[in-house]
Design a protein around this motif. Structure first.
Motif, PDB file in Angstrom:
ATOM      1  N   ALA A  65      -9.198   6.463   4.563  1.00  0.00           N
ATOM      2  CA  ALA A  65      -7.770   6.165   4.467  1.00  0.00           C
ATOM      3  C   ALA A  65      -7.030   6.612   5.723  1.00  0.00           C
ATOM      4  N   ALA A  89      -4.284   1.465   2.084  1.00  0.00           N
ATOM      5  CA  ALA A  89      -5.286   2.267   2.787  1.00  0.00           C
ATOM      6  C   ALA A  89      -5.923   3.289   1.860  1.00  0.00           C
ATOM      7  N   LEU A  96      -7.823   4.250   8.643  1.00  0.00           N
ATOM      8  CA  LEU A  96      -7.107   2.974   8.487  1.00  0.00           C
ATOM      9  C   LEU A  96      -5.617   3.135   8.771  1.00  0.00           C
ATOM     10  N   PHE A 115      -7.749  -5.542   3.129  1.00  0.00           N
ATOM     11  CA  PHE A 115      -7.600  -5.058   4.503  1.00  0.00           C
ATOM     12  C   PHE A 115      -7.030  -6.147   5.407  1.00  0.00           C
TER      13      PHE A 115
END
Length: 192
Positions: free
Chosen positions: A128, A69, A131, A48
């Motif tokens: 996901a 992601a 993000l 990340f």
């Protein structure tokens, strides 16, 4: 660079998992194995941070960032489930523990199992998409079409898995008849 890191995180996941289980069941070092297994989430944190730094340094958002992601979302939703499943099998094989239960194969129990797996996929898609949306806002006015495309990929995956899980509820697989009870046809043939 991001794709290489995704591959490194996946390899690292399995290496840490194998090392943690080996230390737990072969060397009987339970605390050390817990420490190794707790390092698993650090891999996703590193991925990340590197992805965010890559975007911060002016990289154009691309499929690599979308894949990162999706990978993080999948690991958040299915990582603990996978570790628990493999831990049960390692305990059985290496430490003489009981055989882990298999998932149900028939009826409503199978539909519930598939529903719980779908809920994990829902969590993976949600993580996901969040993000990816954060990355879209972070990039601002740049071309974010590849990130939006991965949001749709997450939602399509969720939809397909939902349809598959729903089929187990609508058309449940029937348990096979008792093998010990002779069928009507075999009784007619044998005269019993």
């Amino acid at each position: 660079m991001v794709v290489g890191l995704i591959i490194a995180c996946e390899v690292g996941f399995w290496v840490l998992l194998a090392a943690g289980l080996a230390v737990r069941y072969l060397l009987k070092w339970r605390r050390t194995s817990v420490a190794l297994l707790l390092c698993e989430p650090l891999l996703e944190l590193v991925l990340f941070v590197v992805t965010a730094v890559d975007l911060k340094n002016g990289a154009d958002p691309s499929w690599e960032h979308g894949l990162a992601a999706l990978y993080i979302g999948y690991t958040v939703a299915y990582g603990h489930y996978t570790i628990t499943w493999l831990d049960g099998h390692a305990a059985h094989r290496l430490a003489g523990g009981p055989r882990p239960p298999k998932p149900p194969r028939h009826g409503l129990a199978r539909a519930r199992h598939e529903g719980r797996l779908w809920l994990r996929t829902l969590l993976a898609a949600a993580v996901a998409c969040v993000l990816l949306q954060a990355a879209i806002w972070y990039v601002g006015d740049g071309d974010t079409s590849s990130l939006r495309a991965f949001q749709w990929t997450a939602l399509r995956t969720l939809g397909v898995h939902g349809v598959i899980a729903l089929t187990y509820l609508i058309w449940p697989k029937k348990a096979p008849a008792e093998a010990a009870a002779p069928s009507e046809e075999s009784r007619t043939l044998t005269g019993r």
